[in-house]
Design an enzyme around this catalytic site. Structure first.
Site, mmCIF file in Angstrom:
data_model
loop_
_atom_site.group_PDB
_atom_site.id
_atom_site.type_symbol
_atom_site.label_atom_id
_atom_site.label_comp_id
_atom_site.label_asym_id
_atom_site.label_seq_id
_atom_site.Cartn_x
_atom_site.Cartn_y
_atom_site.Cartn_z
ATOM 1 N N HIS A 145 0.833 -1.198 0.000
ATOM 2 C CA HIS A 145 0.000 0.000 0.000
ATOM 3 C C HIS A 145 0.874 1.258 0.000
ATOM 4 C CE1 HIS A 145 -3.452 2.558 1.400
ATOM 5 N NE2 HIS A 145 -2.477 3.204 2.025
ATOM 6 N N GLU A 146 1.903 1.268 0.835
ATOM 7 C CA GLU A 146 2.789 2.440 0.911
ATOM 8 C C GLU A 146 3.600 2.603 -0.379
ATOM 9 O OE1 GLU A 146 2.107 4.364 3.143
ATOM 10 O OE2 GLU A 146 1.089 3.022 4.531
ATOM 11 N N HIS A 149 1.457 4.138 -2.875
ATOM 12 C CA HIS A 149 1.422 5.600 -2.758
ATOM 13 C C HIS A 149 2.581 6.222 -3.543
ATOM 14 C CE1 HIS A 149 -1.880 6.603 -0.213
ATOM 15 N NE2 HIS A 149 -1.479 5.912 0.834
ATOM 16 N N GLU A 229 -6.222 6.877 -1.055
ATOM 17 C CA GLU A 229 -6.144 5.681 -0.215
ATOM 18 C C GLU A 229 -6.724 4.479 -0.952
ATOM 19 O OE1 GLU A 229 -4.508 5.326 2.520
ATOM 20 O OE2 GLU A 229 -3.968 7.431 2.383
#
Lengths: 409, 189
Positions: A145-146, A149, A229
């Site tokens: 997920h990071e 980003h 997100e």
């Protein structure tokens, strides 16, 4: 690769343009209210000045300020091999290119964030609580997920939006405060060179905008943050080929993250789950979508792992139009989940109690090293921790009694 | 020469200029996609080499605790040397598959030695090996993603016109043909 950056930047561009327009309008109207007509340029200049000032601070200092507020420390591979490996795996899976720096915050509540505007300054930061609580699959989901980003260019976008929001709030605040303080004198002077109804209308407009603009800008900022997100979740599913990893991590984090006192409001949008209101209702002023929704979407992808599958699940769960740009969806190629798939590693599955014990010991050692303890190991296998500044040159092993040399003495 | 003619000339020049920009953009996009495919391919190689480097250390450590598993250990060593010295890509892929299987057999065997599983050195080697197997898989996955995206560009209009003229060739996809190899990383250490 997926051009996710491009098509989503296009979507975010409207929001950025909207905020820019708001800033310009506010600057112009405030200038006009202070000195009719000639003031417009001064106001615009002022708005530009504030924006550039905040931008400079954000660019040159932003990440280091943020990391030092959060009490983060940079770690190397030897400190936390598994974390380091998982980050490397996700960098490979996402073709991100350069490996980001890895930071750990000594905090027992699990959370993580990504920062860094340029490839050279990219950072992935996790709390020690995250390392303690997550299985390898879950950690992989969070890291994906990071990394998502970073791949989608979110830290840079959020800095840009954050700076605009800051400039708008600052301008409006200074204008309103100075009018409360010096309001009486200004009004009497305005009466003398009153240039008609239009000017009065514009002054009223300036006040209205000074009150409304910060609220509007915040709503835009938060809307953009929430969208990002969802997108990072979609990227994580795509990179790991295993949405369940992130889903179960999010559940764990939501339960534990309540009352994360070390995080403050400014940093909230950066985290994987909003530390301020982990389980609270999500409104216009939330940086993160409700965790429940995110988990539900990740688990409703129907065996697929692509952006198309995520978008379909998103529409089904939230009832809104999709969250991913058309171009990204067009370029998406079918990919299979890890179980039985021809590519990608298979999930490690639920971990044993043994593994949990080993992991919490590793996190304990990591925190010890971060706190300045010297870690050494007796040849018999016992780990020994030595406090900083200890006077001894050798230390006996508590199990086998062997005298061990203290490193650096 | 009337003003109308000037406008027409300006429009034509502008359109040609725009066309050139579009072509240059597409060409650069194709080059970028091709480079990404090449980089991903190189990454698979890096990780396979990393696995070769880990094996001697792993074998030494296991030997100390499980000396009578020599048959399993030897098959790992043999598979490794075959993979290192494979003359062709096809032979290499086959040898790497054999190595994956030999390694997973070794890891199953080590389950029976609690002392070995408590050894710090072994534990860290195990994490490295798990991660390297993962990295190999993720590198293949990234390669397939990049190659698929690149191939789609080559085949679809309008970038296929440019791809055809400048000799962009589609890249083959990585397919695991052997059912056993597909299962190999499933072993849980």
């Amino acid at each position: 690769m997926w051009e996710a950056i491009e098509s989503n930047r296009r979507r975010s561009r409207w929001i950025v343009a909207g905020m820019g327009a708001l800033l310009v309008a506010l600057g112009g109207l405030i200038g006009n209210a202070i000195a009719p007509r000639t003031g417009i340029l001064i106001g615009l200049g002022g708005a530009l000045f504030v924006w550039i000032l905040l931008w400079t601070v954000a660019v040159f200092q932003g990440d280091s300020i943020m990391l030092s507020i959060a009490g983060a420390q940079k770690i190397e591979k030897a400190d936390a091999p598994q974390l380091f490996n998982v980050v490397e795996e996700m960098v490979i899976a996402s073709s991100l290119g350069k490996m980001p720096d890895i930071y750990v915050i000594p905090d027992d509540r699990p959370n993580a964030f990504a920062a860094g505007r340029k490839p050279e300054t990219r950072v992935v930061c996790v709390t020690s609580g995250l390392l303690r609580l997550m299985s390898r699959d879950e950690l992989q989901g969070v890291i994906a997920h990071e990394i998502g980003h970073h791949k989608n260019g979110d830290p840079a976008l959020m800095i840009l939006m954050g700076v605009m929001l800051g400039a708008i709030v600052l301008l409006a605040d200074v204008f309103l405060r100075s009018n409360i303080l010096f309001g009486g004198r200004r009004r009497s002077r305005d009466d003398k060179d009153d240039s008609g109804g239009l000017q009065i209308l514009l002054v009223v407009l300036a006040f209205a905008l000074a009150i409304l603009a910060p609220i509007l800008a915040q709503v835009m900022y938060f809307a953009c943050s929430r969208r990002r997100e969802y997108l990072a979740d979609a990227s994580a599913a795509r990179f790991t080929r295993y949405p369940e990893g992130l889903a179960s991590a999010l559940e764990k984090i939501a339960v534990e993250a309540q009352g994360n006192r070390q995080a403050n409001r400014v940093l909230a949008p950066m985290y994987i789950v909003n530390p301020m209101e982990a389980l609270a209702a999500v409104g216009l002023f939330s940086t993160h979508p409700p965790t429940e929704n995110r988990v539900h979407i990740l688990r409703s992808m129907g065996g697929g792992v692509g952006y198309v599958d995520y978008d379909a699940a998103f529409r089904k769960i939230t009832g809104k139009a999709g969250c991913i740009g058309a171009r990204t969806l067009n370029e998406d190629t079918p990919a299979t989940r890890r179980e039985g798939g021809p590519e990608g590693p298979v999930a490690a599955g639920p971990e044993t109690r043994e593994e949990k014990v080993t992991r919490s010991r590793e996190v304990g050692n990591l925190l010890g090293r971060m706190g300045g303890l010297t870690m050494m190991q007796c040849p018999c296998g016992v780990g020994i921790k030595i406090p900083p500044g200890a006077p001894w040159a050798t230390i006996p092993c508590p199990r086998c009694g062997r005298e061990n040399r203290v490193p650096g003495k | 020469m009337g003003p109308a003619l000037l406008v027409v000339i300006a429009l034509v020049v502008g359109l040609i200029f725009l066309g050139i920009l579009v072509v240059v953009g597409m060409y650069n996009g194709l080059v970028r996609a091709r480079n990404e495919t090449k980089n991903s391919w190189a990454q698979i190689d890096v990780q396979l080499k990393r696995r070769h480097d880990l094996i001697p250390n792993l074998v030494e450590t296991v030997k100390g605790y499980a000396a009578h598993e020599s048959k399993t250990l030897e098959s790992v060593i043999a598979a490794r040397s075959q993979a290192v010295s494979a003359p062709t890509t096809d032979a290499r892929i086959a040898a790497e598959g054999q190595l994956s299987q030999a390694l997973s057999r070794l890891m199953v065997v080590t389950e029976q030695y609690p002392d070995l599983k408590a050894n710090q050195n072994f534990l860290s080697l195990q994490e490295e090996l798990t991660s390297t197997e993962n990295k190999i898989s993720f590198a293949r996955q990234a390669y397939n993603d990049a190659a698929t995206s690149y191939n789609t560009r080559i085949e679809t209009f309008p970038s296929n016109l440019i791809a055809g003229n400048f000799g962009f060739k589609p890249e083959p996809l990585f397919q695991v043909t052997d059912e056993k190899e597909r299962q190999a990383p499933q072993v849980k250490f």
